[in-house]
Structures are given as C-alpha cells and as structure tokens.
Design a protein around this motif. Structure first.
Motif, mmCIF file in Angstrom:
data_model
loop_
_atom_site.group_PDB
_atom_site.id
_atom_site.type_symbol
_atom_site.label_atom_id
_atom_site.label_comp_id
_atom_site.label_asym_id
_atom_site.label_seq_id
_atom_site.Cartn_x
_atom_site.Cartn_y
_atom_site.Cartn_z
ATOM 1 N N SER A 34 0.830 -1.209 0.000
ATOM 2 C CA SER A 34 0.000 0.000 0.000
ATOM 3 C C SER A 34 0.863 1.258 0.000
ATOM 4 O O SER A 34 0.518 2.259 -0.645
ATOM 5 C CB SER A 34 -0.958 -0.007 1.187
ATOM 6 N N GLN A 35 1.991 1.230 0.684
ATOM 7 C CA GLN A 35 2.913 2.370 0.690
ATOM 8 C C GLN A 35 3.469 2.613 -0.709
ATOM 9 O O GLN A 35 3.580 3.758 -1.151
ATOM 10 C CB GLN A 35 4.045 2.145 1.671
ATOM 11 N N LEU A 36 3.821 1.527 -1.391
ATOM 12 C CA LEU A 36 4.344 1.665 -2.751
ATOM 13 C C LEU A 36 3.290 2.234 -3.693
ATOM 14 O O LEU A 36 3.586 3.078 -4.533
ATOM 15 C CB LEU A 36 4.828 0.309 -3.272
ATOM 16 N N ARG A 37 2.063 1.777 -3.558
ATOM 17 C CA ARG A 37 0.976 2.305 -4.408
ATOM 18 C C ARG A 37 0.736 3.781 -4.132
ATOM 19 O O ARG A 37 0.505 4.566 -5.055
ATOM 20 C CB ARG A 37 -0.292 1.507 -4.176
ATOM 21 N N GLN A 38 0.785 4.168 -2.858
ATOM 22 C CA GLN A 38 0.600 5.570 -2.487
ATOM 23 C C GLN A 38 1.716 6.426 -3.069
ATOM 24 O O GLN A 38 1.463 7.513 -3.605
ATOM 25 C CB GLN A 38 0.553 5.706 -0.958
ATOM 26 N N LYS A 39 2.947 5.938 -2.999
ATOM 27 C CA LYS A 39 4.092 6.683 -3.531
ATOM 28 C C LYS A 39 3.974 6.834 -5.043
ATOM 29 O O LYS A 39 4.245 7.907 -5.590
ATOM 30 C CB LYS A 39 5.391 5.942 -3.175
ATOM 31 N N GLN A 40 3.522 5.767 -5.725
ATOM 32 C CA GLN A 40 3.330 5.827 -7.173
ATOM 33 C C GLN A 40 2.263 6.863 -7.522
ATOM 34 O O GLN A 40 2.431 7.648 -8.459
ATOM 35 C CB GLN A 40 2.930 4.460 -7.706
ATOM 36 N N LYS A 41 1.208 6.895 -6.749
ATOM 37 C CA LYS A 41 0.133 7.872 -6.984
ATOM 38 C C LYS A 41 0.658 9.297 -6.795
ATOM 39 O O LYS A 41 0.362 10.186 -7.599
ATOM 40 C CB LYS A 41 -1.016 7.594 -6.014
ATOM 41 N N GLU A 42 1.453 9.510 -5.755
ATOM 42 C CA GLU A 42 2.020 10.835 -5.507
ATOM 43 C C GLU A 42 2.932 11.265 -6.646
ATOM 44 O O GLU A 42 2.910 12.422 -7.072
ATOM 45 C CB GLU A 42 2.788 10.839 -4.189
#
Length: 86
Positions: A34-42
């Motif tokens: 989930s952290q990786l997905r959030q970072k990708q979104k940012e």
C-alpha cells in the motif's frame, strides 16, 4: 568403485516452479504494498502538475510574444489578401 546414482531433481524442480509462480505482491507485506501504491500515486500527481505548469508557462510566453508583435509581423501573419481591397 561405486556407480554414481542419479540425483533426484524432480523435487528441486518442483520447488523452483512453486517459488517462481509466486508473485512479488504475494511475497511483500500488504502494508509495504500500500505504501508503494501511495508513492506511485504521488509521483504521478507531481508529474501531472509539472506538465500543467509547463503548458501554462508556454501559454503565457505565447501571449507575451503576441502582445509585443509589431504591425509588420501581424500583417504578415494575416491571411487576408489586401490586394482585393485596393
């Protein structure tokens, strides 16, 4: 002398297949995922903002150039045939 016995490779091949069939998402903790997905979104949002800022800058530059054009440049860009009005 003893003859060499063939090694049992079927079990090792089976383990290799099992380990290769695992996906990265299966091996990584859900929190990290989930952290990786959030970072990708940012990062995608930041890139989009950067593109929008560049487009706005180009628009402002075009407006500034248009504002500073001389009469000769404006006349040259005109698509009217001025000979018809003489």
């Amino acid at each position: 002398m003893k003859k060499k016995q063939p090694r049992k490779q079927s079990q090792s091949k089976k383990q290799d297949k099992d380990s290769s069939s695992l996906k990265l998402g299966d091996m990584i903790n859900q929190d990290i995922m989930s952290q990786l997905r959030q970072k990708q979104k940012e990062l995608n949002e930041a890139e989009q903002e950067k593109r929008e800022a560049e487009e706005e800058k180009k628009r402002e530059e075009r407006k500034r150039r248009e504002k500073n054009k001389s009469f000769e440049e404006l006349l040259g860009e005109s698509n009217l045939n001025w000979k018809n009005y003489k």
